[in-house]
Write an enzyme that holds these catalytic residues in place. Structure first.
Site, short mmCIF file in Angstrom:
data_model
loop_
_atom_site.label_atom_id
_atom_site.label_comp_id
_atom_site.label_asym_id
_atom_site.label_seq_id
_atom_site.Cartn_x
_atom_site.Cartn_y
_atom_site.Cartn_z
N ASP A 108 0.51 -1.22 0.12
CA ASP A 108 0.04 -0.48 -0.34
C ASP A 108 0.82 1.67 0.01
OD1 ASP A 108 -2.01 -1.76 0.21
OD2 ASP A 108 -3.28 -1.27 2.37
N GLY A 109 2.54 1.39 0.85
CA GLY A 109 3.00 2.60 0.65
C GLY A 109 2.87 2.89 -0.56
N ASP A 142 -4.30 10.39 5.23
CA ASP A 142 -4.20 11.13 6.47
C ASP A 142 -3.03 12.00 7.00
OD1 ASP A 142 -2.13 8.99 7.50
OD2 ASP A 142 -2.91 7.42 7.86
N ARG A 186 -6.63 17.49 24.83
CA ARG A 186 -5.46 16.73 25.41
C ARG A 186 -5.45 15.53 24.49
NH1 ARG A 186 -4.19 16.95 29.95
NH2 ARG A 186 -2.34 17.00 29.38
N THR A 211 -9.58 2.76 6.82
CA THR A 211 -9.08 1.29 6.74
C THR A 211 -6.85 1.46 7.60
OG1 THR A 211 -8.41 0.84 4.97
CG2 THR A 211 -10.86 0.21 5.55
N ALA A 212 -5.99 2.33 8.18
CA ALA A 212 -5.30 2.55 8.32
C ALA A 212 -4.96 2.77 9.50
CB ALA A 212 -3.87 3.71 7.18
N ALA A 239 -5.80 5.15 11.48
CA ALA A 239 -7.02 5.66 11.43
C ALA A 239 -7.73 4.62 12.75
CB ALA A 239 -8.29 6.30 11.17
#
Length: 300
Positions: free
Chosen positions: A75-76, A150, A177, A190-191, A193
């Protein structure tokens, strides 16, 4: 489904510094060239694997010359070339040679069978959204980037919590905070997050999700925003705060810096084999429905 051959020049992109990638790339190049397509290689890929006999092009040259890019990697790799080719609207075909493979959906073992079919014009196409972000310091932009997955504002590994002030479309949302805040596209849901308990957004959903990272207050929950939202995140407190774009580039932040994020005007076209199912990808990658079942995807 799109039918009709519309491709002439096919670019091949591979994951750099990956063992055993040279042979499948050479095999794929021969497979595609044999069917009458012009094959070009991304220059760094060609240099890394030592392949000759094909033009070696920069990403910008690929965008100007190639009709489609076939990406062999994880994916990268797909994220990196997707960001670079987005301004050229170059469609991507992803072949998984990594580990997870949420967006590289063709297995390497199937590439010789499936890639020629897609190149013949039989595929399912979808557009994936990108984010664009800029860092404002003393009212002036000092950095600009785009992200496929993201934009992540977070603390360094050795500092305490950060305090962030978030607003949307000029309206104050909250101060929080936490260890940081993720702004993700549906693709990015789906990463990082997802590992921070964010929701999964279907790639065709017009939304942006904000996901706190280890918030001090459990009432700080993820929220899905319209994809035309303009998000501003100000650094109110904390030290050693960074902002990352797809976790591949980052820059250090100072107090009162503001990160402005919005949907990019660019999208990335993905080409999938006929019968592609996002839900099948989720089942496989997230190990849903582990027990044997006779419920398979059925053509509609």
């Amino acid at each position: 489904m799109k039918t009709g051959n519309q491709f002439n020049t096919v670019a091949l992109v591979g994951r750099s510094n990956t063992p055993n990638i040279a042979e499948p790339l050479a095999t794929l190049a021969a497979c595609v060239a044999k069917r009458g397509f012009e094959v070009v290689f991304e220059a760094e890929t060609a240099r890394e694997i030592g392949i000759t006999g094909y033009p070696a092009l920069t990403p910008a040259e690929i965008g100007a010359r190639a009709d489609v890019a076939v990406v062999l990697g994880g994916d990268g790799t797909m994220l990196g070339i997707g960001r670079q080719l987005a301004p050229y609207k170059t469609p991507l075909i992803g072949i998984n040679h990594g580990r997870l493979g949420f967006i590289t959906d063709i297995a390497a073992a199937d590439m010789q069978a499936l890639v020629p079919v897609i190149l013949s014009g039989k595929f399912e196409r979808e557009e994936r959204a990108l984010l664009e972000a800029r860092i404002m310091r003393d009212g002036e932009p000092i950095y600009h980037a785009i992200a496929f997955n993201d934009v992540v504002v977070n603390r360094s590994g050795f500092s305490g919590m950060v305090e962030l002030r978030a607003s949307v479309d000029g309206r104050y949302m909250y101060n929080q905070r936490s260890d940081g805040l993720i702004v993700a596209t549906p693709t990015g849901s789906t990463a990082y997050a997802l590992s921070s308990a964010g929701p999964i957004l279907h790639p065709q959903l017009a939304g942006i999700v904000l996901v706190p990272i280890a918030p001090h207050a459990l009432s700080n929950r993820p929220i899905v925003l319209p994809d035309d939202s303009k998000i501003a995140i100000q650094i109110v407190g904390g030290r050693d705060v960074n902002v990352n774009f797809d976790m591949q580039s980052f820059t250090a932040l100072e107090l009162n810096d503001t990160i402005e994020v919005r949907r990019s005007k660019h999208t990335v076209p993905f080409l999938h084999p006929i019968g592609y199912s996002y839900y099948a990808t989720l089942r496989k990658k997230l190990h849903w429905n582990e027990h044997a079942s006779n419920e398979d995807d059925k053509a509609s």
